[in-house]
Design an enzyme around this catalytic site. Structure first.
Site, PDB file in Angstrom:
ATOM      1  N   PRO A 244      45.557  31.513  42.083  1.00 49.80           N
ATOM      2  CA  PRO A 244      46.060  30.418  41.245  1.00 49.80           C
ATOM      3  C   PRO A 244      47.590  30.427  41.217  1.00 49.80           C
ATOM      4  CG  PRO A 244      45.184  32.201  39.891  1.00 49.80           C
ATOM      5  CD  PRO A 244      44.856  32.553  41.303  1.00 49.80           C
ATOM      6  N   ASP A 425      51.283  34.497  41.765  1.00 52.82           N
ATOM      7  CA  ASP A 425      49.842  34.557  41.545  1.00 52.82           C
ATOM      8  C   ASP A 425      49.594  34.805  40.074  1.00 52.82           C
ATOM      9  OD1 ASP A 425      47.137  35.148  41.415  1.00 52.82           O
ATOM     10  OD2 ASP A 425      47.120  36.349  43.251  1.00 52.82           O
ATOM     11  N   HIS A 426      49.031  33.807  39.396  1.00 53.13           N
ATOM     12  CA  HIS A 426      48.875  33.898  37.942  1.00 53.13           C
ATOM     13  C   HIS A 426      47.822  34.922  37.524  1.00 53.13           C
ATOM     14  CE1 HIS A 426      50.220  32.750  34.172  1.00 53.13           C
ATOM     15  NE2 HIS A 426      49.837  31.485  34.095  1.00 53.13           N
ATOM     16  N   ARG A 427      47.060  35.454  38.467  1.00 52.84           N
ATOM     17  CA  ARG A 427      46.135  36.527  38.136  1.00 52.84           C
ATOM     18  C   ARG A 427      46.894  37.817  37.851  1.00 52.84           C
ATOM     19  NH1 ARG A 427      42.402  36.700  43.353  1.00 52.84           N
ATOM     20  NH2 ARG A 427      44.532  36.710  44.239  1.00 52.84           N
ATOM     21  N   VAL A 429      50.660  37.913  37.729  1.00 58.52           N
ATOM     22  CA  VAL A 429      51.944  37.659  37.067  1.00 58.52           C
ATOM     23  C   VAL A 429      51.756  36.540  36.056  1.00 58.52           C
ATOM     24  CG1 VAL A 429      54.355  37.024  37.434  1.00 58.52           C
ATOM     25  CG2 VAL A 429      53.129  38.332  39.202  1.00 58.52           C
TER      26      VAL A 429
END
Length: 453
Positions: A244, A425-427, A429
Site C-alpha cells: 500500500p 510502504d504503509h505496512r 512506515v
C-alpha cells in the site's frame, strides 16, 4: 580435435532465458579461455559471457536478437584435448567469472575471401562432439577419445554473420535497418553507428521526394516485451498491487546545497569526480536513515516479520537504452562524501554502458529516482519490490521565495527551489515516521554544512 558446444548458462538468480545481443567473435576466429564470446541480455542486465574453451569458432548457433532458454547450445568451438582441461588450483576448478565481464583477449581471424562465406563443420565421423552442461560457472570439461579424421568436411547452411557492436545492433533494430545490407568501411569489417544512421536516412534523390523513415508519424509499431522491460513491468505491477503506497511531498529552498556543490567542485579532492546536487541528496537520505532506520526495511510475508536492514544499499534509478534499472551502492552509509561521489559516478556510467554487474542490481534497501534531470518537478514513484521507501528528486529551479530577515521580517527573493516526493510502504512506515524522515532529509538540503557537521 573435438567440437564442443557451449550452452547458455544461468548467470544468476535462476533466470530461465536470455536474448543474444551480439557476438564478439565470428566463424573462423581463434579464441582463448575467458575471452568474451557474446553479450546477452537477461531480465536483470546485459552480461558478457567468456569462453570456457580455447580453439577455433566453428559455428554460431543462435542469431543476434533471438531469445533462448538456459541450457541451449549457442556456439560450437573446435578444441584440442589439452586446451579443454580447466585451470586447476589446489585440486579445485577455477570458476569463470560472468556478469561484469572479463578482460577480452586478442582475436585472430583467418584470411577471408570477398566471396560469400559459410561456416564449415566437420562431419560426425571426423570428430567427437562434446556438449558442455549449463552451470552458473564454466562447464566441466572432460577429455574424450577422438577418432582419426576421415571424410571430407560438409558445408553448413548457417548464414554469414555481420560484425557490429551490441549498441549498434540495437540502433539498427530500432531504425529498421538490415545490417546485412550495409557494406562496412572499416578494414576489420565492423559496422559503425554512423553507417547505420546513414542507412536509415539516405540522401534525398534529385527529385524533392523526401526519404521514407522506417516508422513515420502515424504508423503503428509493435515492440516485443522482453528483457529488462519485461522484468521491470512485472516488478512494478507486483509492487503496486502488493504494497500500500503513500506519497508525501516537500518543497524547499536548496540554495545552500547549490552553493555547497559549487564549493566542492573547486576543491582539489573532488577535481576528478562528478559533483552534483544528487550527491548531497544521497548524503541527506543517508543522514535521514541514520535517524530513522525503520525506513530502511522490508516486509517478510512468509516469516511475518519486518526486516530492518543494518546497512544501506542505496539504489539509484537509471534510464538505459534497454530500460529502467536500479543498481545500488553497497553499504553507502560507510562512505565519505568523496567516496560516495565516486561510487555514484561509476554506478551511473556502468549502467548507461549496459555493463552493470548482476550483484549490483540485487540487495537494494532504499532508492532515489532523479526525475529532475528531465525537468520534472516531482513524481509519485513506485517502490522497488522488497523496499519500504523511494525518494523522487525533482528539478531545481529559481523561484520567488519568502525569506525571513534578521529582524524577523520577510521579503521575497529568487532562490533555488526543489520538490521531493517520498513514497513508502504503509505496512512498515506509518505517516509519522514517513513525515519525520522526509522533514529531516529536507533540513539537510536546506542547510547541508550545519547538518552534515
Amino acid at each position: 580435435m573435438a567440437i564442443k558446444q557451449f550452452r547458455l548458462p544461468d548467470v544468476g538468480e535462476g533466470l530461465t532465458e536470455a536474448e543474444i545481443l551480439g557476438w564478439s567473435v565470428a566463424v573462423g576466429d581463434e579464441v582463448k579461455v575467458n575471452q568474451v564470446l557474446v553479450e546477452i541480455e537477461t531480465a536483470k542486465a546485459a552480461v558478457e559471457l567468456p569462453s570456457p574453451f580455447a580453439g577455433i569458432v566453428r559455428d554460431l548457433l543462435v542469431e543476434p536478437g533471438s531469445t533462448v532458454d538456459v541450457g541451449t547450445p549457442i556456439i560450437s568451438i573446435e578444441t584440442e584435448e589439452a586446451a579443454s582441461e580447466p585451470a586447476q588450483q589446489d585440486g579445485k576448478r577455477e570458476p569463470v567469472l560472468v556478469g561484469y565481464g572479463v578482460a577480452q583477449g586478442s582475436t585472430k581471424r583467418r584470411a577471408r575471401s570477398k566471396s560469400t562465406h559459410t561456416p564449415v563443420e566437420p562431419p560426425a565421423a571426423a570428430s567427437a562432439t562434446v556438449t558442455a552442461p549449463a552451470p552458473v560457472v564454466a562447464p566441466v570439461r572432460v577429455p574424450v577419445p577422438v577418432p582419426a579424421p576421415a571424410a571430407a568436411p560438409r558445408v553448413s547452411t548457417k548464414p554469414t554473420y555481420v560484425l557490429a557492436k551490441p549498441l549498434v545492433r540495437k540502433l539498427a533494430k530500432d531504425l529498421g535497418v538490415d545490417l546485412a545490407t550495409i557494406t562496412p568501411e572499416r578494414e576489420d569489417g565492423i559496422i559503425t553507428r554512423e553507417e547505420v544512421e546513414r542507412a536509415a536516412s539516405p540522401a534525398p534523390a534529385t527529385t524533392s521526394t523526401p526519404a521514407r523513415l522506417s516508422a513515420p508519424v502515424g504508423e503503428t509499431r509493435r515492440v516485443p516485451i522482453k528483457g529488462v522491460r519485461k522484468a521491470t513491468a512485472a516488478a512494478m505491477v507486483a509492487s503496486a498491487f502488493t504494497a500500500p503506497h503513500v506519497t508525501e511531498f516537500l518543497t524547499l529552498d536548496v540554495s545552500r546545497t547549490m552553493k555547497l556543490v559549487a564549493r566542492l567542485k573547486q576543491l582539489p579532492e573532488f577535481a576528478d569526480v562528478k559533483v552534483s546536487p544528487l550527491l548531497i541528496v544521497a548524503k541527506a537520505l543517508l543522514v535521514g536513515v541514520a535517524k530513522h532506520p525503520e525506513v530502511n526495511a522490508s516486509w517478510d510475508e512468509a516469516a511475518q516479520e519486518i526486516v530492518i536492514h543494518g546497512s544501506v544499499n542505496l539504489g539509484i534509478a537509471a534510464a538505459t537504452p534497454r530500460g529502467l534499472i536500479v543498481p545500488n551502492v553497497k553499504a553507502a552509509e560507510r562512505l565519505a562524501l568523496r567516496d560516495l561521489a565516486v561510487a555514484l559516478g561509476q554506478l551511473t556510467a556502468t549502467a548507461r554502458e549496459g555493463k552493470t554487474a548482476l550483484e549490483d542490481l540485487t540487495g537494494g534497501t532504499i532508492t532515489i529516482t532523479n526525475v529532475g534531470v528531465f525537468g520534472v518537478d516531482t513524481g509519485t514513484p513506485i517502490l522497488n519490490p522488497g523496499e519500504a521507501a523511494i525518494l523522487a528528486f525533482g528539478a531545481i529551479k529559481q523561484q520567488p521565495w519568502v525569506v525571513t530577515t534578521k529582524k524577523g521580517g520577510a521579503k521575497i527573493k529568487p532562490r533555488w527551489v526543489t520538490t521531493l516526493g517520498l513514497s513508502f510502504d504503509h505496512r512498515l512506515v506509518d505517516g509519522e515516521l514517513g513525515s519525520k524522515f522526509l522533514r529531516d532529509l529536507g533540513r539537510v538540503l536546506e542547510d547541508p554544512v550545519a547538518s552534515l557537521v
